[in-house]
Design a protein around this motif. Structure first.
Motif, PDB file in Angstrom:
ATOM      1  N   GLN A 101      41.860  36.276  37.508  1.00  0.00           N
ATOM      2  CA  GLN A 101      42.393  37.579  37.380  1.00  0.00           C
ATOM      3  C   GLN A 101      41.738  38.351  38.610  1.00  0.00           C
ATOM      4  O   GLN A 101      42.879  39.044  39.107  1.00  0.00           O
ATOM      5  CB  GLN A 101      41.642  38.283  36.290  1.00  0.00           C
ATOM      6  CG  GLN A 101      42.017  37.917  34.692  1.00  0.00           C
ATOM      7  CD  GLN A 101      41.558  38.736  33.720  1.00  0.00           C
ATOM      8  OE1 GLN A 101      41.940  39.835  33.362  1.00  0.00           O
ATOM      9  NE2 GLN A 101      40.192  38.279  33.216  1.00  0.00           N
ATOM     10  N   ASP A 150      36.500  38.207  30.841  1.00  0.00           N
ATOM     11  CA  ASP A 150      36.717  37.293  29.608  1.00  0.00           C
ATOM     12  C   ASP A 150      35.149  36.569  29.281  1.00  0.00           C
ATOM     13  O   ASP A 150      35.064  36.137  28.239  1.00  0.00           O
ATOM     14  CB  ASP A 150      37.562  35.992  29.819  1.00  0.00           C
ATOM     15  CG  ASP A 150      39.146  36.771  29.661  1.00  0.00           C
ATOM     16  OD1 ASP A 150      39.257  37.798  29.262  1.00  0.00           O
ATOM     17  OD2 ASP A 150      39.771  35.832  30.298  1.00  0.00           O
ATOM     18  N   MET A 172      45.573  44.559  32.571  1.00  0.00           N
ATOM     19  CA  MET A 172      45.437  45.186  34.170  1.00  0.00           C
ATOM     20  C   MET A 172      45.965  46.562  33.994  1.00  0.00           C
ATOM     21  O   MET A 172      47.100  46.733  33.412  1.00  0.00           O
ATOM     22  CB  MET A 172      46.569  44.227  34.874  1.00  0.00           C
ATOM     23  CG  MET A 172      46.688  44.621  36.195  1.00  0.00           C
ATOM     24  SD  MET A 172      47.419  43.467  37.197  1.00  0.00           S
ATOM     25  CE  MET A 172      48.791  43.018  36.214  1.00  0.00           C
ATOM     26  N   GLU A 224      34.719  46.133  32.236  1.00  0.00           N
ATOM     27  CA  GLU A 224      36.014  46.576  33.022  1.00  0.00           C
ATOM     28  C   GLU A 224      35.434  46.430  34.467  1.00  0.00           C
ATOM     29  O   GLU A 224      34.474  47.018  34.721  1.00  0.00           O
ATOM     30  CB  GLU A 224      36.441  47.689  32.750  1.00  0.00           C
ATOM     31  CG  GLU A 224      37.677  48.211  33.344  1.00  0.00           C
ATOM     32  CD  GLU A 224      38.120  49.430  32.951  1.00  0.00           C
ATOM     33  OE1 GLU A 224      39.236  49.318  32.315  1.00  0.00           O
ATOM     34  OE2 GLU A 224      37.863  50.440  33.278  1.00  0.00           O
ATOM     35  N   ARG A 257      42.595  48.671  40.854  1.00  0.00           N
ATOM     36  CA  ARG A 257      43.028  47.812  39.788  1.00  0.00           C
ATOM     37  C   ARG A 257      42.086  47.256  38.895  1.00  0.00           C
ATOM     38  O   ARG A 257      40.835  47.341  39.397  1.00  0.00           O
ATOM     39  CB  ARG A 257      44.027  46.555  40.259  1.00  0.00           C
ATOM     40  CG  ARG A 257      45.270  47.106  41.373  1.00  0.00           C
ATOM     41  CD  ARG A 257      46.128  46.105  41.736  1.00  0.00           C
ATOM     42  NE  ARG A 257      46.673  45.414  40.335  1.00  0.00           N
ATOM     43  CZ  ARG A 257      47.774  45.759  39.943  1.00  0.00           C
ATOM     44  NH1 ARG A 257      48.380  46.722  40.383  1.00  0.00           N
ATOM     45  NH2 ARG A 257      48.553  44.940  38.951  1.00  0.00           N
ATOM     46  N   GLY A 293      44.179  37.459  41.506  1.00  0.00           N
ATOM     47  CA  GLY A 293      45.714  38.011  41.245  1.00  0.00           C
ATOM     48  C   GLY A 293      45.672  39.633  41.583  1.00  0.00           C
ATOM     49  O   GLY A 293      46.730  40.016  42.275  1.00  0.00           O
ATOM     50  N   GLU A 294      44.605  40.047  41.401  1.00  0.00           N
ATOM     51  CA  GLU A 294      44.403  41.682  42.030  1.00  0.00           C
ATOM     52  C   GLU A 294      44.541  41.712  43.192  1.00  0.00           C
ATOM     53  O   GLU A 294      45.181  42.279  44.097  1.00  0.00           O
ATOM     54  CB  GLU A 294      43.345  42.311  41.111  1.00  0.00           C
ATOM     55  CG  GLU A 294      43.020  42.293  39.852  1.00  0.00           C
ATOM     56  CD  GLU A 294      44.392  42.892  39.089  1.00  0.00           C
ATOM     57  OE1 GLU A 294      45.147  43.684  39.579  1.00  0.00           O
ATOM     58  OE2 GLU A 294      44.572  42.849  37.894  1.00  0.00           O
ATOM     59  N   ALA A 322      38.911  31.561  34.719  1.00  0.00           N
ATOM     60  CA  ALA A 322      39.861  32.527  34.299  1.00  0.00           C
ATOM     61  C   ALA A 322      39.793  33.960  35.052  1.00  0.00           C
ATOM     62  O   ALA A 322      40.724  34.703  35.469  1.00  0.00           O
ATOM     63  CB  ALA A 322      40.135  32.685  32.579  1.00  0.00           C
ATOM     64  N   ASP A 323      38.302  34.333  34.964  1.00  0.00           N
ATOM     65  CA  ASP A 323      38.263  35.752  35.436  1.00  0.00           C
ATOM     66  C   ASP A 323      38.302  35.796  36.975  1.00  0.00           C
ATOM     67  O   ASP A 323      38.796  36.643  37.754  1.00  0.00           O
ATOM     68  CB  ASP A 323      36.534  36.121  35.124  1.00  0.00           C
ATOM     69  CG  ASP A 323      36.499  36.338  33.688  1.00  0.00           C
ATOM     70  OD1 ASP A 323      37.588  36.921  33.159  1.00  0.00           O
ATOM     71  OD2 ASP A 323      35.441  35.945  33.231  1.00  0.00           O
ATOM     72  N   PHE A 354      40.518  44.960  35.614  1.00  0.00           N
ATOM     73  CA  PHE A 354      40.738  43.703  34.569  1.00  0.00           C
ATOM     74  C   PHE A 354      39.335  43.812  33.666  1.00  0.00           C
ATOM     75  O   PHE A 354      38.136  44.386  34.260  1.00  0.00           O
ATOM     76  CB  PHE A 354      40.935  42.651  35.408  1.00  0.00           C
ATOM     77  CG  PHE A 354      39.858  41.873  35.934  1.00  0.00           C
ATOM     78  CD1 PHE A 354      38.979  40.971  35.669  1.00  0.00           C
ATOM     79  CD2 PHE A 354      39.748  42.200  37.338  1.00  0.00           C
ATOM     80  CE1 PHE A 354      38.011  40.299  36.176  1.00  0.00           C
ATOM     81  CE2 PHE A 354      38.722  41.498  38.162  1.00  0.00           C
ATOM     82  CZ  PHE A 354      37.862  40.742  37.457  1.00  0.00           C
TER      83      PHE A 354
END
Length: 109
Positions: free
Chosen positions: A87, A19, A1, A35, A14, A90-91, A83-84, A16
């Motif tokens: 992510q 995956d 991150m 990215e 931000r 989370g951002e 999982a992505d 990430f």
């Protein structure tokens, strides 16, 4: 991150790395390893969504928000690896937390 800041300590963008591929149906729309830049949402991007749903990482709310604040654009009906999606969520959560809450959390670590 990774973060980019345009004012003070608060990042406006931000990043990430995916995956797994993001797909539309069976077609890859964004390749794994790409990215993704996530821009801090403003009130216009949040229109039609609830902060409660976003704070609970509601999948539908995140899918509606994604095309409004991501580059490359993650389309609303795209399929993302969990999982992505986590992510990305989370951002988004980091953008929604008040600065005081972030400071309090960092002092307890």
């Amino acid at each position: 991150m990774e973060t980019n800041s345009t004012q003070g300590n608060e990042p406006k963008i931000r990043k990430f790395v995916l995956d797994e591929d993001v797909k539309l149906g069976e077609q890859v729309s964004i390749s794994k390893g790409t990215e993704i830049m996530v821009r801090k949402p403003g009130s216009g991007e949040l229109r039609g969504l609830t902060l409660m749903a976003l704070s609970q990482l509601d999948v539908d709310a995140l899918h509606k928000l994604a095309p409004r604040i991501t580059t490359p654009v993650i389309l609303q009906n795209a399929t993302m690896d969990p999982a992505d999606l986590m992510q990305f969520g989370g951002e988004v959560m980091d953008f929604l937390l008040p600065t005081a809450a972030k400071q309090a959390a960092s002092q307890t670590e």
